[in-house]
Design an enzyme around this catalytic site. Structure first.
Site, PDB file in Angstrom:
ATOM      1  N   ASP A  12       0.860  -1.193   0.000  1.00  0.00           N
ATOM      2  CA  ASP A  12       0.000   0.000   0.000  1.00  0.00           C
ATOM      3  C   ASP A  12       0.891   1.235   0.000  1.00  0.00           C
ATOM      4  O   ASP A  12       1.227   1.766   1.055  1.00  0.00           O
ATOM      5  CB  ASP A  12      -0.883   0.032   1.254  1.00  0.00           C
ATOM      6  CG  ASP A  12      -1.920  -1.064   1.284  1.00  0.00           C
ATOM      7  OD1 ASP A  12      -2.943  -0.917   0.613  1.00  0.00           O
ATOM      8  OD2 ASP A  12      -1.718  -2.063   1.999  1.00  0.00           O
ATOM      9  N   ARG A  38       4.240   2.578   2.901  1.00  0.00           N
ATOM     10  CA  ARG A  38       4.996   1.471   3.521  1.00  0.00           C
ATOM     11  C   ARG A  38       6.490   1.565   3.275  1.00  0.00           C
ATOM     12  O   ARG A  38       7.270   1.017   4.038  1.00  0.00           O
ATOM     13  CB  ARG A  38       4.508   0.113   2.982  1.00  0.00           C
ATOM     14  CG  ARG A  38       3.009  -0.075   2.980  1.00  0.00           C
ATOM     15  CD  ARG A  38       2.393  -0.013   4.355  1.00  0.00           C
ATOM     16  NE  ARG A  38       0.985  -0.376   4.302  1.00  0.00           N
ATOM     17  CZ  ARG A  38       0.044   0.116   5.091  1.00  0.00           C
ATOM     18  NH1 ARG A  38       0.346   1.012   6.005  1.00  0.00           N
ATOM     19  NH2 ARG A  38      -1.207  -0.286   4.980  1.00  0.00           N
ATOM     20  N   ARG A  46      -6.962  10.389   2.041  1.00  0.00           N
ATOM     21  CA  ARG A  46      -6.532   9.347   1.092  1.00  0.00           C
ATOM     22  C   ARG A  46      -7.293   9.480  -0.228  1.00  0.00           C
ATOM     23  O   ARG A  46      -6.914   8.873  -1.228  1.00  0.00           O
ATOM     24  CB  ARG A  46      -6.772   7.964   1.697  1.00  0.00           C
ATOM     25  CG  ARG A  46      -5.947   7.693   2.944  1.00  0.00           C
ATOM     26  CD  ARG A  46      -6.420   6.442   3.649  1.00  0.00           C
ATOM     27  NE  ARG A  46      -6.220   5.257   2.829  1.00  0.00           N
ATOM     28  CZ  ARG A  46      -6.746   4.059   3.124  1.00  0.00           C
ATOM     29  NH1 ARG A  46      -7.512   3.908   4.209  1.00  0.00           N
ATOM     30  NH2 ARG A  46      -6.510   3.035   2.343  1.00  0.00           N
ATOM     31  N   LYS A 106      -9.177   1.534  -5.636  1.00  0.00           N
ATOM     32  CA  LYS A 106      -9.861   0.999  -4.456  1.00  0.00           C
ATOM     33  C   LYS A 106     -10.726   2.094  -3.832  1.00  0.00           C
ATOM     34  O   LYS A 106     -10.496   3.277  -4.100  1.00  0.00           O
ATOM     35  CB  LYS A 106      -8.836   0.467  -3.454  1.00  0.00           C
ATOM     36  CG  LYS A 106      -7.861   1.515  -2.879  1.00  0.00           C
ATOM     37  CD  LYS A 106      -6.797   0.825  -2.044  1.00  0.00           C
ATOM     38  CE  LYS A 106      -5.916   1.814  -1.320  1.00  0.00           C
ATOM     39  NZ  LYS A 106      -4.824   1.155  -0.593  1.00  0.00           N
ATOM     40  N   HIS A 107     -11.746   1.791  -3.077  1.00  0.00           N
ATOM     41  CA  HIS A 107     -12.234   0.473  -2.623  1.00  0.00           C
ATOM     42  C   HIS A 107     -13.620   0.297  -3.229  1.00  0.00           C
ATOM     43  O   HIS A 107     -14.545   1.001  -2.824  1.00  0.00           O
ATOM     44  CB  HIS A 107     -12.322   0.422  -1.110  1.00  0.00           C
ATOM     45  CG  HIS A 107     -11.042   0.816  -0.402  1.00  0.00           C
ATOM     46  ND1 HIS A 107     -10.664   2.138  -0.229  1.00  0.00           N
ATOM     47  CD2 HIS A 107     -10.065   0.063   0.158  1.00  0.00           C
ATOM     48  CE1 HIS A 107      -9.511   2.165   0.438  1.00  0.00           C
ATOM     49  NE2 HIS A 107      -9.130   0.927   0.684  1.00  0.00           N
ATOM     50  N   HIS A 165     -11.950  -1.363   9.137  1.00  0.00           N
ATOM     51  CA  HIS A 165     -10.980  -2.172   9.875  1.00  0.00           C
ATOM     52  C   HIS A 165     -11.603  -2.688  11.171  1.00  0.00           C
ATOM     53  O   HIS A 165     -11.235  -3.757  11.654  1.00  0.00           O
ATOM     54  CB  HIS A 165      -9.734  -1.351  10.225  1.00  0.00           C
ATOM     55  CG  HIS A 165      -8.899  -0.990   9.034  1.00  0.00           C
ATOM     56  ND1 HIS A 165      -9.172   0.093   8.241  1.00  0.00           N
ATOM     57  CD2 HIS A 165      -7.807  -1.590   8.502  1.00  0.00           C
ATOM     58  CE1 HIS A 165      -8.261   0.156   7.270  1.00  0.00           C
ATOM     59  NE2 HIS A 165      -7.432  -0.848   7.402  1.00  0.00           N
ATOM     60  N   ASP A 172      -9.951  -6.374  -0.294  1.00  0.00           N
ATOM     61  CA  ASP A 172      -9.250  -5.662   0.769  1.00  0.00           C
ATOM     62  C   ASP A 172      -8.835  -6.732   1.786  1.00  0.00           C
ATOM     63  O   ASP A 172      -9.279  -7.883   1.705  1.00  0.00           O
ATOM     64  CB  ASP A 172     -10.163  -4.600   1.396  1.00  0.00           C
ATOM     65  CG  ASP A 172      -9.372  -3.468   2.057  1.00  0.00           C
ATOM     66  OD1 ASP A 172      -8.146  -3.632   2.271  1.00  0.00           O
ATOM     67  OD2 ASP A 172      -9.966  -2.417   2.362  1.00  0.00           O
TER      68      ASP A 172
END
Length: 609
Positions: A142, A150, A211, A241-242, A254, A327
């Site tokens: 990601d 990351r 984002r 995404k998403h 999450h 996801d």
């Protein structure tokens, strides 16, 4: 490099030759992209026909694994792998489960530095090519930039989506994707879970926010398409995404199951355009959302498990025939309704190709295997997904040569021209929201001594910041005399008192604010500093909505940076100092804090000088 390099090179060459023989692929050094013609399809079909059922099932999974090395991770990472996956290393994960992909995370210690990441990627590919049926892996991460990142410095960190939305430049968005994609490819990451195609129409959205490129579907669509072209021109797979759109929720998938209550017409008008644009731009993969959209599926299954949404809407209505990846399957939003053994089976039945990061790989892998053996899922159905995945691997040139080199890393990652481009792009994104007394641009002759206070959230990539220190250093570089004092996201009265004392004798105070609420003590901090008579410049380092919550606190100027990575903070300082002009325009509306039905600043608002 250590003394076994020559032997490793021989093994590498043998592995590539084995893979080429298995697929009919050409030798390394040929052009980067395989044509997707009938011959390739036939070769890949023959490869699938040689796979065992276990190998076929494995190709569907993309899994996390702890460690900086594929074969020799630290003991703590071996222990974590044994606890969570029942294997010791990435190489053992591949030989046990035949996984088709691996996802990198900073917390899994996969991304220490570019050379280490490149070597980890090579070790993973060697393990894939050592299999009974040699198949290269698709390594993903990601790397959205901005607040989800990351791979950190010394790789080039670009402004995130909402910052690019504020810049409004399609060429900047494309260039950012091309540079970021080239650097990922150089370290062996060939599938990036970006760009975010969600349209953020809900300021309270706890999981998307900055984002997203913004709240206007057409603007978001244009920027998504530009980023897809940028990433994919660099030889990596982009991922929109998403799906079908996570922008209008106040629940984090999450930790819970969000509901999107858009009608079919609202979905088509608000959420669909960026995904349509991504498909038109030739997007290689699309990620599902763990969200319930009753208008698209009355059963209220999460989209990841919904055949009406993934096959009915995405495949049939939007005409998408690329790879569909879930996801992460360890997120609560997909685990609420069904058990971990049913989730991967239902996802495949819905139309998914890649199963990402299940909480328990053994449970998920065995559940899919059992479903095929029992006839619940036909072997032909999973072969359809495997061929999509293999076609993507072939398109990316992974059958020709899946390896990367130290020289390639040094030639591409974090090079001066990339860093300069990131700075230039960031300057176009900084948004000046208020400057009532024309304090800005700040002159170092009249306002040389500066105090920088505020929130110091952890770096998105683990390698930048803290924000107060970064801002202060950037002022010093421009000839100011700056002092940093971290006051935190929830400053205590003692910290506020300390900041007020530190402001004495200063010419200006810069406050980095972070997602200010109406009850936040950050408001007290700004008000107390402004009461000293020293002019206060508020810099929203995440959500641009902070300015509405700071109304009446007495700040002298307000800016938005949309993220707190160094590249965006340094650009904001150049704007404050007048070295660069503010060019950013709000890509989302900011509602009044006392009356959210009223807009304080509309989309497109932004001052300049």
């Amino acid at each position: 490099m250590h003394h076994r390099t020559s032997r490793r090179a021989l093994l590498t060459a043998a592995a590539v030759t084995a893979a080429a023989a298995a697929t009919g692929a050409v030798a390394p050094g040929a052009a980067a992209e395989e044509s997707a013609g009938p011959a390739t399809h036939d070769r890949l079909g023959r490869l699938v026909s040689r796979m065992t059922l276990e190998e076929k099932v494995g190709q569907l999974f993309v899994m996390r694994v702890y460690g900086h090395s594929a074969t020799d991770p630290d003991q703590a990472d071996i222990d974590a792998n044994l606890t969570e996956i029942g294997v010791r290393t990435a190489a053992e994960l591949i030989s046990t489960y035949h996984v088709g992909g691996i996802i990198y995370f900073a917390w899994a210690h996969n991304t220490r530095d570019p050379h280490q990441i490149a070597e980890l990627s090579n070790g993973i590919q060697r393990a894939g090519l050592a299999e009974r049926t040699p198949v290269p892996l698709l390594i993903s991460t990601d790397q959205e930039h901005g607040i989800v990142c990351r791979v950190g410095e010394p790789a080039t960190l670009m402004p995130g989506a909402m910052a690019l939305g504020a810049g409004g430049s399609l060429s900047d968005a494309r260039l950012a994707g091309r540079i970021a994609g080239a650097e990922l490819a150089a370290i062996g990451i060939r599938q990036n879970y970006a760009p975010d195609a969600d349209v953020n129409v809900n300021p309270a959205n706890p999981v998307i926010g900055v984002r997203s490129f913004g709240s206007d579907p057409q603007s978001v669509a244009g920027l998504v398409a530009a980023q897809v072209k940028g990433y994919q021109s660099a030889g990596i797979a982009a991922t929109a995404k998403h799906f079908p759109g996570h922008g209008d929720t106040n629940t984090d998938s999450h930790t819970g199951i969000p509901y999107i209550h858009h009608t079919r017409e609202q979905w088509a008008e608000l959420d669909a355009p960026p995904f349509r644009a991504a498909i038109a731009a030739g997007i290689d993969s699309i990620m599902t959302a763990h969200i319930v959209v009753p208008a698209l599926d009355a059963s209220e299954d999460p989209a990841t498990l919904s055949r009406p949404i993934l096959t009915g809407v995405l495949r049939d209505e939007l005409g998408y025939d690329g790879v569909v990846v879930t996801d992460a399957l360890n997120m609560e939003g997909v685990r609420t309704k069904y058990g971990d053994d049913r989730v991967p089976v239902l996802a495949l039945k819905a139309g998914v190709d890649q199963l990402l990061n299940p909480p328990d790989l053994a449970v998920a892998w065995n559940a899919v295997l059992a479903a095929v053996k029992s006839g619940e899922i036909s072997e032909a159905r999973i072969e359809e997904s495997i061929l999509r995945i293999l076609r993507l691997k072939a398109k990316l040139g992974l059958f020709r040569d899946p390896f990367v080199s130290r020289r390639g890393v040094d030639r591409v990652v974090g090079i001066p021209s990339h860093l300069a481009a990131a700075d230039r792009i960031a300057e176009h994104t900084t948004t000046l929201l208020a400057n009532p007394g024309s304090l800005l641009p700040l002159s170092r002759r009249s306002h040389r001594n500066i105090l920088v206070v505020g929130a110091d959230p952890a770096s998105p990539s683990g390698t930048t910041g803290p924000p107060t220190g970064t801002l202060a250093a950037a002022f010093d570089e421009l000839g100011f005399n700056a002092t940093a004092l971290s006051t935190g996201i929830t400053p205590t009265q003692a910290k506020i008192t300390e900041a007020v004392a530190a402001a004495q004798g200063k010419d200006a105070v810069v406050v980095g604010t972070y997602n200010v609420s109406m009850t936040s003590s950050q408001r007290t901090l700004v008000r107390s500093l402004a009461a000293t008579g020293v002019p206060v410049i508020a810099v929203a380092i995440r959500n641009p909505y902070d300015i509405a919550r700071l109304d009446g606190t007495g700040y002298a100027a307000s800016l938005a940076t949309y993220s707190w990575t160094d590249v965006e903070l340094r650009a904001a300082v150049r704007v404050i100092a007048g070295v660069a002009r503010p060019e950013g325009k709000l890509p989302v509306p900011v509602q009044r804090a006392d009356d959210p039905t009223q807009v304080l600043h509309p989309v497109g608002y932004g001052l300049t000088y």
